[in-house]
Design a protein around this motif. Structure first.
Motif, mmCIF file in Angstrom:
data_model
loop_
_atom_site.group_PDB
_atom_site.id
_atom_site.type_symbol
_atom_site.label_atom_id
_atom_site.label_comp_id
_atom_site.label_asym_id
_atom_site.label_seq_id
_atom_site.Cartn_x
_atom_site.Cartn_y
_atom_site.Cartn_z
ATOM 1 N N VAL A 1 31.115 58.255 -60.652
ATOM 2 C CA VAL A 1 30.022 59.215 -60.864
ATOM 3 C C VAL A 1 28.766 58.478 -61.319
ATOM 4 C CG1 VAL A 1 29.223 61.136 -62.318
ATOM 5 C CG2 VAL A 1 31.534 61.172 -61.332
ATOM 6 N N PHE A 2 28.922 57.540 -62.237
ATOM 7 C CA PHE A 2 27.764 56.772 -62.714
ATOM 8 C C PHE A 2 27.144 55.951 -61.588
ATOM 9 C CE2 PHE A 2 29.957 56.738 -67.068
ATOM 10 C CZ PHE A 2 29.257 57.859 -67.486
ATOM 11 N N GLU B 1 19.984 56.013 -62.166
ATOM 12 C CA GLU B 1 19.739 55.887 -63.610
ATOM 13 C C GLU B 1 20.950 55.351 -64.368
ATOM 14 O OE1 GLU B 1 17.340 58.868 -61.644
ATOM 15 O OE2 GLU B 1 19.489 58.886 -61.979
ATOM 16 N N THR B 2 22.136 55.585 -63.825
ATOM 17 C CA THR B 2 23.349 55.163 -64.531
ATOM 18 C C THR B 2 24.172 54.139 -63.746
ATOM 19 O OG1 THR B 2 24.531 57.075 -63.623
ATOM 20 C CG2 THR B 2 23.563 57.318 -65.836
ATOM 21 N N ALA B 3 23.651 53.654 -62.655
ATOM 22 C CA ALA B 3 24.402 52.698 -61.831
ATOM 23 C C ALA B 3 24.687 51.392 -62.577
ATOM 24 C CB ALA B 3 23.644 52.412 -60.538
ATOM 25 N N TRP B 4 23.917 51.110 -63.607
ATOM 26 C CA TRP B 4 24.132 49.895 -64.385
ATOM 27 C C TRP B 4 25.411 49.971 -65.229
ATOM 28 C CZ3 TRP B 4 24.427 50.453 -69.621
ATOM 29 C CH2 TRP B 4 23.916 51.658 -70.149
ATOM 30 N N ILE B 5 25.993 51.168 -65.390
ATOM 31 C CA ILE B 5 27.220 51.326 -66.174
ATOM 32 C C ILE B 5 28.398 50.927 -65.283
ATOM 33 C CG2 ILE B 5 28.675 52.917 -67.483
ATOM 34 C CD1 ILE B 5 26.161 54.619 -67.964
ATOM 35 N N THR B 6 28.853 49.709 -65.458
ATOM 36 C CA THR B 6 29.943 49.155 -64.647
ATOM 37 C C THR B 6 31.184 48.949 -65.518
ATOM 38 O OG1 THR B 6 29.275 46.891 -65.130
ATOM 39 C CG2 THR B 6 28.284 47.936 -63.174
ATOM 40 N N PHE B 7 32.306 48.691 -64.870
ATOM 41 C CA PHE B 7 33.542 48.437 -65.609
ATOM 42 C C PHE B 7 33.363 47.251 -66.551
ATOM 43 C CE2 PHE B 7 37.545 46.260 -66.265
ATOM 44 C CZ PHE B 7 38.323 47.295 -66.760
#
Length: 150
Positions: free
Chosen positions: A41-42, A47-53
């Motif tokens: 979803v991120f 805006e939230t694509a930087w939230i990675t595993f």
């Protein structure tokens, strides 16, 4: 009483850290599925694509080790706040060694050691340098206690 509560919290916290770090796998199928669904979803939104595993795992390591720095700093005299950093580093090094030596399903990672130690630094510095210092109480004398305040 304060010290007993801190010791009890420390033992509960250490049990939790051991459970998270010394077992063969952190995630079961359900937990892993939820995590990857959230990351998907991120990833869809710029805006939230930087939230990675990798980032979530790194900052989770920092967050998990903040109490590792705080608790020794709270239990020891204020001038020894830095011991929390040493304890955090030593605990992280022991965990990474154990994972590398005994758990074939886990990876011993120097980056984890760095992020765990960063968490311990944050916790110890917060207690040692940010929390307000308590003033020592002056013992009440009998004369002072019986003197009326007008």
């Amino acid at each position: 009483m304060r010290r007993a509560v801190l010791l009890l919290l420390t033992l509960a916290y250490l049990a939790g850290v051991m459970w998270m770090t010394l077992r063969p796998s952190v995630y079961d199928a359900h937990t892993a599925g939820l995590l990857w669904a959230a990351l998907d979803v991120f990833a869809v939104h710029p805006e939230t694509a930087w939230i990675t595993f990798s980032r979530v795992e790194s900052w989770a390591n920092v967050a998990m080790f903040i109490p590792m720095g705080m608790l020794p700093a709270l239990l020891l005299p204020r001038r020894l706040w830095w011991v929390g950093v040493v304890v955090g580093f030593a605990a992280s090094a022991a965990i990474e060694w154990y994972q590398g030596a005994f758990l074939t399903t886990r990876v011993s990672d120097p980056h984890d050691l760095l992020m765990n130690t960063l968490g311990a630094v944050v916790g110890a510095v917060f207690v040692g340098l940010v929390l307000p210092r308590r003033r020592p109480r002056r013992p009440r004398t009998r004369a002072a206690a019986s003197t009326p305040v007008w």
